[in-house]
Design an enzyme around this catalytic site. Structure first.
Site, PDB file in Angstrom:
ATOM      1  CG  HIS A  56     -37.118  76.572  34.355  1.00  0.00           C
ATOM      2  ND1 HIS A  56     -37.275  75.903  35.545  1.00  0.00           N
ATOM      3  CD2 HIS A  56     -38.198  77.366  34.218  1.00  0.00           C
ATOM      4  CE1 HIS A  56     -38.421  76.267  36.099  1.00  0.00           C
ATOM      5  NE2 HIS A  56     -39.002  77.161  35.323  1.00  0.00           N
ATOM      6  CD  GLU A  73     -33.979  74.223  35.591  1.00  0.00           C
ATOM      7  OE1 GLU A  73     -33.365  75.299  35.526  1.00  0.00           O
ATOM      8  OE2 GLU A  73     -35.168  74.132  35.974  1.00  0.00           O
ATOM      9  CB  CYS A  95     -38.428  79.769  37.835  1.00  0.00           C
ATOM     10  SG  CYS A  95     -39.903  80.287  36.937  1.00  0.00           S
TER      11      CYS A  95
HETATM   12  N1  GLN Z   1     -44.937  80.051  40.364  1.00  0.00           N
HETATM   13  C1  GLN Z   1     -44.079  80.982  39.668  1.00  0.00           C
HETATM   14  C2  GLN Z   1     -44.718  81.494  38.401  1.00  0.00           C
HETATM   15  O1  GLN Z   1     -45.616  80.890  37.870  1.00  0.00           O
HETATM   16  C3  GLN Z   1     -42.744  80.345  39.379  1.00  0.00           C
HETATM   17  C4  GLN Z   1     -42.797  79.255  38.363  1.00  0.00           C
HETATM   18  C5  GLN Z   1     -41.589  78.374  38.349  1.00  0.00           C
HETATM   19  O2  GLN Z   1     -40.802  78.376  39.306  1.00  0.00           O
HETATM   20  N2  GLN Z   1     -41.444  77.589  37.313  1.00  0.00           N
HETATM   21  O3  GLN Z   1     -44.312  82.507  37.893  1.00  0.00           O
END
Ligand code: GLN
Length: 547
Positions: free
Chosen positions: A509, A511, A383
């Site tokens: 994500h 994970e 992310c």
């Molecule tokens: N802050 C970034 C976004 O909102 C990444 C979010 C995250 O790592 N879950 O896109």
């Protein structure tokens, strides 16, 4: 099975004694015996969900397939029980009151005085029952957050007490997870705190059927006898639970300690033979690895490992499939900003750059990514970690000076990461990101294609920003491929660098979907690459454990 069964897990004496893992462990044990299990977490806090909570205080925010932002215990449930939780698996005081107040405003209560009992408790019971109805589970297992004696937990305890009346005493069972400390110079084991917390439960009208005693020392038969007598629980249902070498051993330990028999007898469940093969294999691999690697997690909440719980676990899953012990090196990204990065990161066999929000530590993460890219260290960006890999590549390879994300500097000339179109105008925080599972189409002939072994995949998301499509061509012509995109090609889901031995970033994500028996391909691949990197680094093909 006609009558659905309910198991409720409460905690006593102190918090953080592993109630979530105990709940998940019992869930696994029941699955091993062939039952279907629906877990539900009942959290007494007033937040509507965990999405707005600081990971430092509360650990990671776990995201379900349907996009609920929940407590990290749901991650334990999914990993152990191998189920998919949903918004229905998470009940908070905030969400319960919100529903009841909405109903009151609509006039649904027809002039009644709306009260904690019965209106709040009824809503809690409805949620518990619904959690079991969704997939028609044999057993609902509900964990009550917090510790018995907390004021805010009372409506939940009252609701689970009433459940016995609603669905029949033979269909409800109470498990209390308690702490049995050893005190004084001789390490004398003390049962009094457990006695008191059971007294507190009994005051409310709940008599536990099973006690899981968390302890650092083995409990003698006398101690078990004493607990049994004072707490009015069968001695065979007083279970000693010491720290295990791996948490995945807990269902096996519980089974050996008789938890399976106690639960099936108490709930009048068929006495199925447990199938322990898969979990015995998992535990065997954790305990007897063939190699060992050191993988860094670069993040901004590294002083609380729970903030990256699912990443930590997913790396260990990758270790299980590769017969490898994964040692985690926690690297605080803001500390890296003032350090010699090469020195700080030397000795890593692979690196994960973690998700996150806000600008603290991002230059440290970018420096770490640069080090991984330039030194051919296996890299997985998750992310924000993926977004910063794009920023780093734009700055240092494509020559786009000051490239950044709109999240950090909306005035930059090169916002290579920018706001998702449907996030424009969103001002409220809770539940408003792009959340939950979305599909991704993978380009043939890429690392991603090799790892996933299929053209399409789904992973869960939690973000507001995305790769700016105006830069896709520039990235590509300089060697960074958008190897995964949304099926309509509008959104970049994964990037990789073909000239690197293992450099991949995902907007999702991964994970959250990884399991000890089914590691996510990105984590299995990263650990495999780490093993190879270590062999190269140390000049040997096989690396002895403990080296
Ligand atoms: N802050 C970034 C976004 O909102 C990444 C979010 C995250 O790592 N879950 O896109």
């Amino acid at each position: 099975m006609s009558d659905r069964k309910y198991i409720f897990v409460t905690g006593g004496v102190v918090s953080s004694i592993g109630k979530g893992i105990a709940t998940a462990g019992i869930g696994r044990l029941l699955r091993n015996r062939g039952f279907t299990v629906a877990p539900v977490k009942l959290d007494p806090y007033i937040n509507v969900d965990a999405g707005t909570m600081n990971p430092y205080q509360h650990g990671e925010v776990f995201v379900t397939e349907d996009g609920a932002e929940t407590d990290l215990d749901l991650g334990h449930y999914e990993r152990f029980i191998d189920v998919y939780c949903s918004a229905a698996s998470s009940v908070t005081t905030g969400s319960v009151y919100r529903t009841v107040i909405d109903k009151e405003r609509r006039g649904d209560y027809l002039g009644a005085t709306v009260q904690v009992i019965p209106h709040i408790t009824n809503e809690i019971k409805d949620r518990i029952k619904r959690a079991g109805e969704i997939d028609g589970a044999d057993i609902v297992i509900g964990e009550i957050g917090g510790t018995v004696g907390d004021i805010e937990g009372l409506p939940f305890l009252e609701a689970i007490r009433q459940m016995k009346k609603d669905v029949g005493a033979e269909n409800v069972m109470y498990v209390h997870v308690t702490f049995v400390p050893a005190v004084g110079p001789w390490g004398e084991i003390k049962t009094k705190p457990t006695q008191h917390s059971v007294i507190k439960l009994r005051e409310i009208g709940i008599a536990p059927d099973l006690l899981i005693c968390r302890t650092e020392h083995p409990m003698s038969e006398d101690i078990k006898e004493k607990i049994s007598l004072f707490c009015d629980v069968d001695k065979s249902a007083v279970i000693e639970s010491m720290n295990a070498e791996t948490i995945y051993e807990i269902p096996l330990i519980y089974e050996r300690a008789g938890v399976g028999d106690t639960v099936t007898k108490r709930l009048r469940l068929p006495e199925n033979e447990p199938d322990l093969r898969e979990w015995t294999e998992i535990v065997g691999r954790v305990k007897s690895p063939r190699s060992e690697v050191r993988i860094g997690i670069v993040g901004k909440y590294t002083h609380n490992g729970d903030a990256y719980k699912s990443i930590d676990e997913a790396l260990h899953h990758g270790g299980i499939s590769n017969h490898t012990k994964v040692n985690i090196a926690w690297i605080e990204s803001s500390d890296l900003e003032a350090m010699d990065v090469a020195k700080a990161l030397s000795g890593l066999d692979a690196m994960v750059v973690a998700p996150g929000f806000g600008s603290r530590g991002i230059e440290g993460k970018i420096a770490a990514i640069r080090y991984a890219r330039e030194n051919d260290i296996p890299f997985l960006g998750i992310c924000l970690g993926m977004q910063l890999a794009v920023v780093e590549f734009a700055r240092n390879v494509c020559g786009l000076e000051n490239a950044t994300s709109e999240e950090f500097d909306p005035t930059s000339e090169h916002c290579v990461i920018h706001l998702l179109p449907d996030q424009h105008g969103v001002t409220t925080k809770g539940g408003t990101m792009r959340l939950g599972s979305y599909p991704c189409t993978i380009e043939d002939g890429t690392l991603a294609a090799r790892l996933f072994g299929q053209k399409k995949t789904h992973d869960r998301h939690r973000h507001r920003f995305e790769v700016n499509n105006d830069y896709r061509e520039t990235l590509k012509s300089n060697g960074m491929t958008c190897c995964g995109v949304s099926p309509d090609y509008r959104l970049v889901e994964m990037v990789e660098i073909a000239s690197h031995s293992f450099f991949i970033g995902t907007q999702a994500h991964p994970e959250f979907k990884s399991r000890p028996n089914r590691p996510h391909p990105l984590f299995a691949g990263l650990v495999e690459a780490a093993v190879a990197h270590r062999a190269k680094r140390t000049g040997s093909a096989a690396i002895a454990v403990g080296e």
